[in-house]
Design a protein around this motif. Structure first.
Motif, PDB file in Angstrom:
ATOM      1  N   GLU A 362     -15.829 -19.360 -35.623  1.00 18.65           N
ATOM      2  CA  GLU A 362     -17.199 -19.682 -35.245  1.00 18.65           C
ATOM      3  C   GLU A 362     -17.208 -20.943 -34.375  1.00 18.65           C
ATOM      4  O   GLU A 362     -16.548 -21.936 -34.707  1.00 18.65           O
ATOM      5  N   PRO A 363     -17.941 -20.945 -33.276  1.00 18.26           N
ATOM      6  CA  PRO A 363     -18.006 -22.154 -32.443  1.00 18.26           C
ATOM      7  C   PRO A 363     -18.765 -23.265 -33.154  1.00 18.26           C
ATOM      8  O   PRO A 363     -19.663 -23.008 -33.965  1.00 18.26           O
ATOM      9  N   PHE A 364     -18.384 -24.480 -32.873  1.00 19.34           N
ATOM     10  CA  PHE A 364     -19.104 -25.650 -33.392  1.00 19.34           C
ATOM     11  C   PHE A 364     -19.675 -26.364 -32.174  1.00 19.34           C
ATOM     12  O   PHE A 364     -18.941 -26.932 -31.363  1.00 19.34           O
ATOM     13  N   LEU A 365     -20.991 -26.300 -32.025  1.00 20.84           N
ATOM     14  CA  LEU A 365     -21.642 -26.714 -30.787  1.00 20.84           C
ATOM     15  C   LEU A 365     -22.447 -27.989 -30.971  1.00 20.84           C
ATOM     16  O   LEU A 365     -23.223 -28.127 -31.914  1.00 20.84           O
ATOM     17  N   TYR A 366     -22.263 -28.915 -30.040  1.00 24.87           N
ATOM     18  CA  TYR A 366     -23.034 -30.154 -30.002  1.00 24.87           C
ATOM     19  C   TYR A 366     -24.080 -30.072 -28.887  1.00 24.87           C
ATOM     20  O   TYR A 366     -23.839 -29.488 -27.820  1.00 24.87           O
ATOM     21  N   ASP A 367     -25.220 -30.690 -29.144  1.00 22.88           N
ATOM     22  CA  ASP A 367     -26.266 -30.865 -28.130  1.00 22.88           C
ATOM     23  C   ASP A 367     -26.440 -32.354 -27.867  1.00 22.88           C
ATOM     24  O   ASP A 367     -26.264 -33.181 -28.777  1.00 22.88           O
ATOM     25  N   GLY A 391     -25.965 -22.718 -25.670  1.00 24.37           N
ATOM     26  CA  GLY A 391     -24.868 -21.862 -26.091  1.00 24.37           C
ATOM     27  C   GLY A 391     -23.497 -22.454 -25.855  1.00 24.37           C
ATOM     28  O   GLY A 391     -22.481 -21.775 -26.014  1.00 24.37           O
ATOM     29  N   MET A 392     -23.456 -23.732 -25.471  1.00 15.20           N
ATOM     30  CA  MET A 392     -22.206 -24.434 -25.223  1.00 15.20           C
ATOM     31  C   MET A 392     -22.181 -25.727 -26.031  1.00 15.20           C
ATOM     32  O   MET A 392     -23.200 -26.146 -26.592  1.00 15.20           O
ATOM     33  N   SER A 393     -21.011 -26.358 -26.078  1.00 12.37           N
ATOM     34  CA  SER A 393     -20.909 -27.660 -26.722  1.00 12.37           C
ATOM     35  C   SER A 393     -21.012 -28.741 -25.654  1.00 12.37           C
ATOM     36  O   SER A 393     -20.298 -28.715 -24.646  1.00 12.37           O
ATOM     37  N   ASN A 394     -21.926 -29.691 -25.864  1.00 19.75           N
ATOM     38  CA  ASN A 394     -22.225 -30.736 -24.880  1.00 19.75           C
ATOM     39  C   ASN A 394     -21.941 -32.097 -25.496  1.00 19.75           C
ATOM     40  O   ASN A 394     -22.422 -32.401 -26.592  1.00 19.75           O
ATOM     41  N   TYR A 395     -21.201 -32.936 -24.794  1.00 20.38           N
ATOM     42  CA  TYR A 395     -20.781 -34.209 -25.379  1.00 20.38           C
ATOM     43  C   TYR A 395     -20.322 -35.176 -24.291  1.00 20.38           C
ATOM     44  O   TYR A 395     -20.265 -34.829 -23.113  1.00 20.38           O
ATOM     45  N   ARG A 410     -18.968 -30.220 -20.949  1.00 13.51           N
ATOM     46  CA  ARG A 410     -19.436 -28.961 -21.514  1.00 13.51           C
ATOM     47  C   ARG A 410     -18.223 -28.083 -21.793  1.00 13.51           C
ATOM     48  O   ARG A 410     -17.352 -27.911 -20.930  1.00 13.51           O
ATOM     49  N   ALA A 411     -18.151 -27.542 -23.013  1.00 12.38           N
ATOM     50  CA  ALA A 411     -17.054 -26.652 -23.405  1.00 12.38           C
ATOM     51  C   ALA A 411     -17.600 -25.550 -24.298  1.00 12.38           C
ATOM     52  O   ALA A 411     -18.745 -25.603 -24.747  1.00 12.38           O
ATOM     53  N   ARG A 412     -16.762 -24.558 -24.556  1.00 16.31           N
ATOM     54  CA  ARG A 412     -17.227 -23.433 -25.391  1.00 16.31           C
ATOM     55  C   ARG A 412     -17.443 -23.866 -26.830  1.00 16.31           C
ATOM     56  O   ARG A 412     -18.280 -23.285 -27.532  1.00 16.31           O
ATOM     57  N   SER A 413     -16.704 -24.877 -27.283  1.00 21.24           N
ATOM     58  CA  SER A 413     -16.823 -25.302 -28.673  1.00 21.24           C
ATOM     59  C   SER A 413     -16.173 -26.672 -28.848  1.00 21.24           C
ATOM     60  O   SER A 413     -15.423 -27.145 -28.000  1.00 21.24           O
ATOM     61  N   TYR A 414     -16.512 -27.314 -29.980  1.00 22.41           N
ATOM     62  CA  TYR A 414     -15.885 -28.559 -30.410  1.00 22.41           C
ATOM     63  C   TYR A 414     -16.195 -29.728 -29.468  1.00 22.41           C
ATOM     64  O   TYR A 414     -17.178 -29.734 -28.737  1.00 22.41           O
ATOM     65  N   MET A 415     -15.316 -30.731 -29.507  1.00 19.60           N
ATOM     66  CA  MET A 415     -15.506 -31.957 -28.737  1.00 19.60           C
ATOM     67  C   MET A 415     -14.138 -32.586 -28.488  1.00 19.60           C
ATOM     68  O   MET A 415     -13.233 -32.467 -29.321  1.00 19.60           O
ATOM     69  N   LEU A 416     -13.972 -33.264 -27.386  1.00 23.56           N
ATOM     70  CA  LEU A 416     -12.758 -34.019 -27.062  1.00 23.56           C
ATOM     71  C   LEU A 416     -11.550 -33.106 -26.849  1.00 23.56           C
ATOM     72  O   LEU A 416     -11.316 -32.179 -27.623  1.00 23.56           O
ATOM     73  N   LEU A 417     -10.801 -33.352 -25.828  1.00 22.53           N
ATOM     74  CA  LEU A 417      -9.520 -32.691 -25.559  1.00 22.53           C
ATOM     75  C   LEU A 417      -9.628 -31.172 -25.592  1.00 22.53           C
ATOM     76  O   LEU A 417      -8.794 -30.480 -26.183  1.00 22.53           O
TER      77      LEU A 417
END
Length: 519
Positions: A362-367, A391-395, A410-417
């Protein structure tokens, strides 16, 4: 007898090798005028692909000679000719190359930058056969310019050995560099730190440095000190986020000092996912799943949860100040249910618990949310249009110095690297998100604006598993140029990360002394 025979064999082999090299070198030698005599502008040649620099690149005036690299689809090409033409009507410049790469000499590069200032320089690379008379087999064209806008500020960044677990075993091998992009590379100002040192930031005037450091076996320690030529990290310069009420187990994650240097904002009461990996390029997966924002006032010595970003139903992290210090933009996501984990109240889940968490796929998405700072009183957090609920992860939001723009990941999921992370730009109040054309093919993150707002530095893994720094020009409309690879800034087998432009002169930090270790 056997020794004589063996020696004779070695001698014959050497003569054959020498003869081969002599013929090869002679075949690859050509006169420029002979190549130009058979070159036809309208001819259909095989393709050469220029990998760097890219077409329409804009170089800063401080840039040292870059390496031009290409691939040639004509396997018979054994030599190349680089032609650079200019809009000034003066003769072109020609440079022979014996390999699929070429770096101008410093004196030639200076002339090239002068002649390409704010106007196109056209590069033509010709692949040449090894016949007695030169025959052109392949060709590439691209253009570049040199900007009138200087970068105008030095970079402070961390240089790390990989993979992460190796760096974590011996943090003393991690080092920090500080200097101009014209340095090759900038001098090391901090090294041999036997404890973990991590995220750093500077006040807007470049006079205050703040960075994570482990102190007295406390992960939540944070150093705040005055920038000097001989900068000192002293015990009295260190605070700990564990002094915040009910924050005895906290990391103080992704902290950032305010533009005026008075406040610091950080993630406390945090818990993170951590999964080490065997991959050299992406040797860890790390992102927070729990946490609130807390501020520290250097004048009063008080810690304070930030109302509006302190809701335990969410993870609130990765804060960033607006240039005037009036607002904070941060990443927010719904906090998962962690009741069944064994490490409740600790800084991170166990590797087994972390793997179980991500095993669902499951993706983990940040706004991205924006909240008024209001002197530490906070307010209502509002989602940023273009960087939330998409629908994306923003950080990793970073404001332009004039306060007009925010560049974020912006990435499909998570944060950093994240391998697929790309840079987008929106108006600071939110709006239509535009993908920057400086994005490379693999990971774009850890970005920082130059103090004059003309350039953006960022980290990428497009050219190497070891993270490298790239540079792009941002115009008044928020449009970027193709990436300029700053390969000269890092040593071999070192990854560069957390780059930050500092509003100071190169050389304003010569050494950072680790005085707190003596306490």
């Amino acid at each position: 007898m056997r020794k004589k025979a063996f020696g004779l064999i070695i001698l014959v082999a050497g003569l054959i090798t020498a003869a081969f090299l002599c013929r090869t070198l002679r075949r690859n030698t050509y006169r420029i005028e002979d190549v130009l005599a058979v070159y036809q502008e309208d001819a259909d040649y095989d393709a050469i692909t220029i990998e760097h620099p890219l077409d329409q690149t804009l170089f800063p005036p401080e840039m040292i000679p870059p390496e031009f690299r290409w691939k040639d689809s004509a396997s018979a090409s054994l030599a190349w000719l680089v032609r650079i033409g200019f809009a000034d009507g003066e003769p072109c410049m020609y440079y022979p190359a014996q390999r699929r790469k070429w770096t101008p000499r410093p004196e030639d590069w200076q002339a090239i930058k002068t002649r390409s200032l704010e106007q196109d320089a056209e590069v033509v690379i010709l692949g040449i056969s090894a016949a007695e008379s030169p025959r052109i087999l392949s060709r590439a064209r691209m253009s570049f310019r040199t900007s009138k806008d200087p970068v105008g500020a030095p970079l402070f960044y961390r240089e790390v050995n990989l993979p992460f677990l190796e760096a974590d075993k011996d943090p003393s091998r991690i080092r920090w560099r500080f200097g101009s992009i014209a340095s090759a590379p900038p001098p090391v100002v901090l090294d041999n730190l036997p404890v973990c040192g991590n995220c750093h930031s500077f006040s807007r005037d470049g006079k205050t440095l703040a960075m994570d450091v482990d102190y007295a076996s406390r992960k939540g320690s944070y150093a705040i000190t005055e920038v000097k030529k001989q900068t000192v990290l002293a015990p009295e310069d260190i605070i700990t986020w564990m002094d915040q009420e009910d924050s005895h187990d906290t990391h103080g994650l992704l902290s950032q000092i305010s533009p005026d240097g008075r406040h610091v904002v950080s993630t406390v009461k945090d818990m993170s996912i951590f999964v080490p990996k065997q991959s050299l390029a992406f040797s860890q997966l790390f992102f927070p799943v729990k946490g609130i924002l807390c501020t520290f006032d250097r004048e009063t010595g008080q810690f304070r949860d930030l109302p509006g970003a302190d809701d335990p139903r969410f993870v609130q992290s990765n804060p960033s100040w607006s240039p005037d210090g009036e607002h904070i933009v941060f990443a927010r996501a719904a906090a998962p249910d962690l009741q069944n984990t064994k490490h409740q109240g600790y800084i991170w889940l166990t590797p087994a618990e972390s793997r179980e968490f991500i095993s669902t796929g499951e993706p983990f998405l940040y706004d991205l949310y924006r909240i008024p700072f209001n002197g530490g009183k906070g307010g209502t957090a509002e989602p940023l249009e273009g960087a939330s609920h998409n629908g994306m992860s923003n950080y990793f939001a970073r404001h332009s110095p004039d306060g007009r723009w925010i560049v974020f990941c912006r990435a499909r999921s998570y944060m950093l690297l994240q391998p697929d992370s790309e840079l987008y730009i929106i108006p600071a109040e939110g709006g239509n998100a535009r993908r920057l054309c400086c994005n490379t093919s693999r990971m774009n993150s850890w970005h920082s604006w130059s103090p004059n707002g003309k350039w953006l530095v960022f980290a990428s893994k497009a050219y190497s598993d070891y993270t490298q720094l790239c540079l792009t020009h941002i115009d008044e409309n928020g449009c970027s140029t193709p990436p300029v690879l700053l390969a000269h800034l890092t040593a071999p087998k070192r990854a560069a990360n957390i780059p930050e432009f500092v509003n100071a002169r190169p050389g304003s930090i010569a050494t950072i002394h680790k005085q707190f270790l003596d306490d």
